[in-house]
Write a protein that holds these residues in place. Sequence first.
Motif, PDB file in Angstrom:
ATOM      1  N   ARG A 139       0.800  -1.218   0.000  1.00 26.95           N
ATOM      2  CA  ARG A 139       0.000   0.000   0.000  1.00 26.95           C
ATOM      3  C   ARG A 139       0.838   1.276   0.000  1.00 26.95           C
ATOM      4  O   ARG A 139       0.399   2.310  -0.515  1.00 26.95           O
ATOM      5  CB  ARG A 139      -0.933   0.009   1.219  1.00 26.95           C
ATOM      6  N   HIS A 140       2.038   1.238   0.585  1.00 24.22           N
ATOM      7  CA  HIS A 140       2.792   2.467   0.811  1.00 24.22           C
ATOM      8  C   HIS A 140       4.086   2.567   0.009  1.00 24.22           C
ATOM      9  O   HIS A 140       4.850   3.525   0.206  1.00 24.22           O
ATOM     10  CB  HIS A 140       3.108   2.611   2.305  1.00 24.22           C
ATOM     11  N   THR A 141       4.370   1.591  -0.849  1.00 23.99           N
ATOM     12  CA  THR A 141       5.559   1.666  -1.694  1.00 23.99           C
ATOM     13  C   THR A 141       5.193   1.315  -3.134  1.00 23.99           C
ATOM     14  O   THR A 141       4.047   0.985  -3.436  1.00 23.99           O
ATOM     15  CB  THR A 141       6.667   0.698  -1.205  1.00 23.99           C
ATOM     16  N   ARG A 142       6.167   1.368  -3.999  1.00 28.54           N
ATOM     17  CA  ARG A 142       5.947   1.008  -5.403  1.00 28.54           C
ATOM     18  C   ARG A 142       6.021  -0.504  -5.619  1.00 28.54           C
ATOM     19  O   ARG A 142       5.757  -0.986  -6.713  1.00 28.54           O
ATOM     20  CB  ARG A 142       7.008   1.685  -6.284  1.00 28.54           C
ATOM     21  N   ILE A 143       6.406  -1.241  -4.596  1.00 22.22           N
ATOM     22  CA  ILE A 143       6.560  -2.692  -4.706  1.00 22.22           C
ATOM     23  C   ILE A 143       5.190  -3.351  -4.828  1.00 22.22           C
ATOM     24  O   ILE A 143       4.270  -3.062  -4.067  1.00 22.22           O
ATOM     25  CB  ILE A 143       7.306  -3.264  -3.482  1.00 22.22           C
ATOM     26  N   LYS A 144       5.042  -4.242  -5.801  1.00 25.01           N
ATOM     27  CA  LYS A 144       3.781  -4.946  -6.012  1.00 25.01           C
ATOM     28  C   LYS A 144       3.635  -6.094  -5.011  1.00 25.01           C
ATOM     29  O   LYS A 144       4.591  -6.485  -4.341  1.00 25.01           O
ATOM     30  CB  LYS A 144       3.705  -5.487  -7.443  1.00 25.01           C
ATOM     31  N   SER A 145       2.413  -6.638  -4.948  1.00 23.06           N
ATOM     32  CA  SER A 145       2.097  -7.633  -3.925  1.00 23.06           C
ATOM     33  C   SER A 145       2.938  -8.895  -4.048  1.00 23.06           C
ATOM     34  O   SER A 145       3.380  -9.457  -3.038  1.00 23.06           O
ATOM     35  CB  SER A 145       0.611  -7.992  -3.982  1.00 23.06           C
ATOM     36  N   ASP A 146       3.183  -9.363  -5.287  1.00 21.87           N
ATOM     37  CA  ASP A 146       3.935 -10.604  -5.431  1.00 21.87           C
ATOM     38  C   ASP A 146       5.367 -10.450  -4.937  1.00 21.87           C
ATOM     39  O   ASP A 146       5.906 -11.332  -4.258  1.00 21.87           O
ATOM     40  CB  ASP A 146       3.912 -11.082  -6.889  1.00 21.87           C
ATOM     41  N   ALA A 147       5.985  -9.287  -5.230  1.00 22.71           N
ATOM     42  CA  ALA A 147       7.339  -9.042  -4.752  1.00 22.71           C
ATOM     43  C   ALA A 147       7.367  -8.885  -3.226  1.00 22.71           C
ATOM     44  O   ALA A 147       8.279  -9.391  -2.557  1.00 22.71           O
ATOM     45  CB  ALA A 147       7.923  -7.796  -5.417  1.00 22.71           C
ATOM     46  N   ALA A 148       6.363  -8.193  -2.685  1.00 27.14           N
ATOM     47  CA  ALA A 148       6.292  -8.009  -1.231  1.00 27.14           C
ATOM     48  C   ALA A 148       6.169  -9.355  -0.521  1.00 27.14           C
ATOM     49  O   ALA A 148       6.828  -9.603   0.493  1.00 27.14           O
ATOM     50  CB  ALA A 148       5.115  -7.105  -0.877  1.00 27.14           C
TER      51      ALA A 148
END
Length: 317
Positions: free
Chosen positions: A116-125
């Motif tokens: 929610r708070h970075t440019r990182i997408k869910s799969d990478a997170a």
Amino acid sequence: MGTPEMLHTLDAFSSTLVGGLIAALMVLVNLLPDSISDAFQYAFMQRALLTSMMVGAICGLLSCYVVLKRWSLLGDAISHAVLPGVAIAYLVGLPFFIGAFVTGALTSLGIGAIERHTRIKSDAAMGIMFTGAFALGIVLISKIASSTHLMHILFGNVLGVQHSALLLTLAASIVALLVVWLAFRPLMLYAFDPTQAQALGFNTGVIHYGLILLLTLTIVASLETVGIILVVAMLITPGATAHLLTDRFKTMLLISVAVGVGSAVLGLWLSYTFDVASGGTIVLVATSCFFLALLLSPKHGVLMRQWRHRHIGSVND
């Protein structure tokens, strides 16, 4: 009534409850052919059967939401993230459930925060969080002199399930059933169309994290049955199988639960008969059900689709 008396009363009640459930289950088991029912005449097999059926039911129920939301990697992430919590709980003398649930919940919230708070997408997170947590768990376990029991968390030990683990699984199953029953409509809308759910006034943030916490609870409750590694399959395969067999959500839930419970029963019996690992056998049975559905499903099966194409082609000729 003092604390010792209360604990004694609670222990007596739980023992009576488990005994009653096993007795009711054995009434049904004894209706089966002797070649099958004979395997479940031992007390440890009866505890294993009851626990496996509850795990199959609860995993099958939530599997539908995991499949529809495309959360398969999230289930994998949570299941691996609980390992450091288990190791820390072992080191400080706390119940495994507390450590596993806390680290699983923190990892889930961390994934949501990164997304929610970075440019990182869910799969990478998810990949970052679960590999980091799993690596921490491996490091902690490597420093523990006696890690035999912790290895059961990885691979499961359903035949040696303890009374406490059985009660934990029962409690988690009841919680999951109540939550899905009470919040059936918002959960269904969120699974298919979160935007519509939000437009109708449902708090999708609460639903999102509530479902994640429920998934975490289910994984933790399944630790000592099929283990961290194999619980991922039980949270994906029954729902995927049901998704191939029906387009109706309620029917999908029923089929998924049936696949989960049926796989648990048949897998446990096969593992006893052929003296192989119980958790792995349960998952292999569930996987076999998926491939049968993949081939033979009336609407989405590969063979049935080819048959329809050939039939249409012959009619056109």
